[in-house]
Design a protein around this motif. Structure first.
Motif, PDB file in Angstrom:
ATOM      1  N   ILE A  79       0.813  -1.051  -0.252  1.00 22.11           N
ATOM      2  CA  ILE A  79      -0.467  -0.025   0.171  1.00 22.11           C
ATOM      3  C   ILE A  79       0.536   1.251   0.086  1.00 22.11           C
ATOM      4  O   ILE A  79       0.476   2.024  -0.603  1.00 22.11           O
ATOM      5  CB  ILE A  79      -0.605   0.031   1.287  1.00 22.11           C
ATOM      6  CG1 ILE A  79      -2.252  -0.978   1.370  1.00 22.11           C
ATOM      7  CG2 ILE A  79      -1.497   1.371   1.965  1.00 22.11           C
ATOM      8  CD1 ILE A  79      -3.237  -0.853   2.232  1.00 22.11           C
ATOM      9  N   ARG A  80       1.607   1.329   0.875  1.00 24.07           N
ATOM     10  CA  ARG A  80       2.662   2.428   0.992  1.00 24.07           C
ATOM     11  C   ARG A  80       3.212   3.066  -0.360  1.00 24.07           C
ATOM     12  O   ARG A  80       3.212   3.807  -0.768  1.00 24.07           O
ATOM     13  CB  ARG A  80       3.970   2.319   2.083  1.00 24.07           C
ATOM     14  CG  ARG A  80       3.361   2.702   3.655  1.00 24.07           C
ATOM     15  CD  ARG A  80       4.476   2.793   3.815  1.00 24.07           C
ATOM     16  NE  ARG A  80       5.435   1.619   4.338  1.00 24.07           N
ATOM     17  CZ  ARG A  80       5.676   0.876   5.201  1.00 24.07           C
ATOM     18  NH1 ARG A  80       4.469   0.329   5.117  1.00 24.07           N
ATOM     19  NH2 ARG A  80       6.536  -0.167   5.424  1.00 24.07           N
ATOM     20  N   ARG A 130       2.432   2.571  -3.484  1.00 22.88           N
ATOM     21  CA  ARG A 130       1.700   2.850  -4.634  1.00 22.88           C
ATOM     22  C   ARG A 130       1.248   3.979  -3.834  1.00 22.88           C
ATOM     23  O   ARG A 130       1.143   4.781  -5.259  1.00 22.88           O
ATOM     24  CB  ARG A 130       0.337   1.494  -4.618  1.00 22.88           C
ATOM     25  CG  ARG A 130       0.788   0.595  -5.340  1.00 22.88           C
ATOM     26  CD  ARG A 130       0.928   0.840  -6.474  1.00 22.88           C
ATOM     27  NE  ARG A 130       1.160  -0.106  -7.835  1.00 22.88           N
ATOM     28  CZ  ARG A 130       1.801  -0.767  -8.383  1.00 22.88           C
ATOM     29  NH1 ARG A 130       2.114   0.376  -9.129  1.00 22.88           N
ATOM     30  NH2 ARG A 130       1.396  -2.035  -9.538  1.00 22.88           N
ATOM     31  N   THR A 131       1.053   4.209  -2.775  1.00 20.49           N
ATOM     32  CA  THR A 131       0.566   5.661  -2.006  1.00 20.49           C
ATOM     33  C   THR A 131       1.289   6.942  -2.437  1.00 20.49           C
ATOM     34  O   THR A 131       1.055   7.781  -2.493  1.00 20.49           O
ATOM     35  CB  THR A 131       0.122   4.851  -0.746  1.00 20.49           C
ATOM     36  OG1 THR A 131      -0.846   4.667  -0.211  1.00 20.49           O
ATOM     37  CG2 THR A 131      -0.087   6.693  -0.009  1.00 20.49           C
ATOM     38  N   GLN A 132       2.292   5.948  -2.805  1.00 25.14           N
ATOM     39  CA  GLN A 132       3.905   7.182  -2.827  1.00 25.14           C
ATOM     40  C   GLN A 132       3.622   7.303  -4.518  1.00 25.14           C
ATOM     41  O   GLN A 132       4.381   8.554  -3.904  1.00 25.14           O
ATOM     42  CB  GLN A 132       5.501   6.523  -2.612  1.00 25.14           C
ATOM     43  CG  GLN A 132       5.880   7.385  -1.055  1.00 25.14           C
ATOM     44  CD  GLN A 132       6.329   6.115  -0.173  1.00 25.14           C
ATOM     45  OE1 GLN A 132       6.589   5.142  -0.501  1.00 25.14           O
ATOM     46  NE2 GLN A 132       6.612   6.284   1.217  1.00 25.14           N
ATOM     47  N   GLU A 133       3.535   6.562  -4.744  1.00 22.73           N
ATOM     48  CA  GLU A 133       3.088   6.987  -6.362  1.00 22.73           C
ATOM     49  C   GLU A 133       2.000   8.015  -6.659  1.00 22.73           C
ATOM     50  O   GLU A 133       2.132   9.051  -7.507  1.00 22.73           O
ATOM     51  CB  GLU A 133       2.799   6.050  -7.287  1.00 22.73           C
ATOM     52  CG  GLU A 133       3.951   4.788  -7.055  1.00 22.73           C
ATOM     53  CD  GLU A 133       3.844   3.598  -8.047  1.00 22.73           C
ATOM     54  OE1 GLU A 133       2.366   3.149  -8.895  1.00 22.73           O
ATOM     55  OE2 GLU A 133       4.422   2.336  -8.717  1.00 22.73           O
ATOM     56  N   VAL A 134       0.724   7.552  -5.697  1.00 23.37           N
ATOM     57  CA  VAL A 134      -0.179   8.948  -5.516  1.00 23.37           C
ATOM     58  C   VAL A 134       0.462  10.008  -5.577  1.00 23.37           C
ATOM     59  O   VAL A 134       0.188  11.225  -5.615  1.00 23.37           O
ATOM     60  CB  VAL A 134      -1.317   8.519  -4.993  1.00 23.37           C
ATOM     61  CG1 VAL A 134      -2.140   9.715  -4.897  1.00 23.37           C
ATOM     62  CG2 VAL A 134      -1.518   7.128  -5.672  1.00 23.37           C
ATOM     63  N   HIS A 135       1.692  10.197  -4.487  1.00 17.02           N
ATOM     64  CA  HIS A 135       1.761  11.449  -4.082  1.00 17.02           C
ATOM     65  C   HIS A 135       2.487  12.565  -5.014  1.00 17.02           C
ATOM     66  O   HIS A 135       2.506  12.927  -4.956  1.00 17.02           O
ATOM     67  CB  HIS A 135       2.106  11.590  -2.890  1.00 17.02           C
ATOM     68  CG  HIS A 135       2.829  12.196  -2.081  1.00 17.02           C
ATOM     69  ND1 HIS A 135       3.532  13.395  -2.067  1.00 17.02           N
ATOM     70  CD2 HIS A 135       2.208  12.442  -0.333  1.00 17.02           C
ATOM     71  CE1 HIS A 135       3.873  13.687  -1.204  1.00 17.02           C
ATOM     72  NE2 HIS A 135       2.924  14.034  -0.302  1.00 17.02           N
TER      73      HIS A 135
END
Lengths: 161, 161
Positions: free
Chosen positions: B148-149, B151-156
């Motif tokens: 999750i982290r 992918r979330t960093q990609e979102v960020h």
DNA sequence: GGCTTATCGCTTGACACCTAACAGTCATAT
DNA sequence: ATATGACTGTTAGGTGTCAAGCGATAAGCC
């Protein structure tokens, strides 16, 4: 990336339980800052978005205290968040004739319109974040976290005494 | 307890990915407030404890920026946390002859003694919180959260552009 | 040497959150 | 009827966080 590397630690974790807990903390941090970045584009903070979101999907009238329970913050915090939202005319405090102590909090039309723009992006990011997880893995994650919460609440109660 | 019930929601989640993310958020909240309760007994906040803990297990000199990286907070936050700790004589800022921009942050003897009392209780609670999870399940949890982290960093990053 | 650039720690202002104390309102018991 | 207690929302004071911007210092380049 492993937490050890992510935090620039020189040594690996010696305790897998410690590592698990810190992973929860860290993941929350990453999710939170990605969320904040999105919400800021619309002039909202996380707390403000969460309040709007709760109001949209409520299925009965909510008082400020009710909202506090759902967002898991104190009444005092809700007051200040609603003050900000009300100043922007995104929510309204509606007086209740039967009980003059309470307000029912409602989304205004302006609030609804704004949420209509933010929410799809929010959900998009949500799905992007969990892209690598199957539905079954999501359910596993939920179950593991529920177990941690249950035990942690016991710890909390023990400490309160 | 399920999140739906815990938050006093009337309807179940329709989106398992949304539920998974909110579980992370909520679990963090529960862990955090249990932690805060423990640390408060020793006159510490979470941030202060984390700083002391990092300092104890450092294996090289740390500047305030280094500490910020490990605790994943900005340098500005570190400054105020260290101000509080320094006022209580739990840490010391040591000037570095070679480089007058930086300090090396050290635990004082008083800080070490205090941590010696808090840390065992912290670890105890940690293990109590994860009691229902096997080591293997801990590793599964870690792995899911790491995904999750990532992918979330990609979102960020996508949002930053 | 002298210039630019980068880095470091600090300051300020804004935000969310908490605790504690408060005032108004309702319900209940005496 | 009236006093007590419970509940609701608000306020004040304090903490931790961030972003933006500052001066001081270091490092690299001409």
């Amino acid at each position: 990336m492993s937490l050890q590397h992510e935090l620039d630690l020189d040594l690996p974790f010696e305790d897998v339980r410690h590592e698990a807990v810190l992973n929860v903390v860290r993941t929350m941090g990453v999710l939170s800052s990605a969320g904040a970045l999105l919400f800021r584009r619309f002039g909202l903070t996380e707390a403000q978005f969460n309040a709007l979101f709760s109001l949209k999907y409520k299925d009965r009238d909510l008082t400020q205290s009710d909202l506090g329970k759902r967002l898991v913050v104190t009444r005092a915090s809700i007051t200040s968040v609603l003050d900000k939202l009300e100043a922007k005319h995104l929510v309204a405090r509606v007086s209740v004739p039967d009980n003059r102590r309470i307000y029912h909090v409602e989304l205004t039309e302006k609030g609804r319109v704004l949420l209509e723009k933010v929410e799809p992006l929010y959900r998009e990011n949500l799905h992007a974040a969990t892209k690598d997880l199957s539905e079954k893995q999501c359910r596993t994650l939920i179950q593991l976290l529920e177990r941690i919460r249950a035990r942690t609440q016991e710890v909390h109660e023990a400490l309160s005494r």
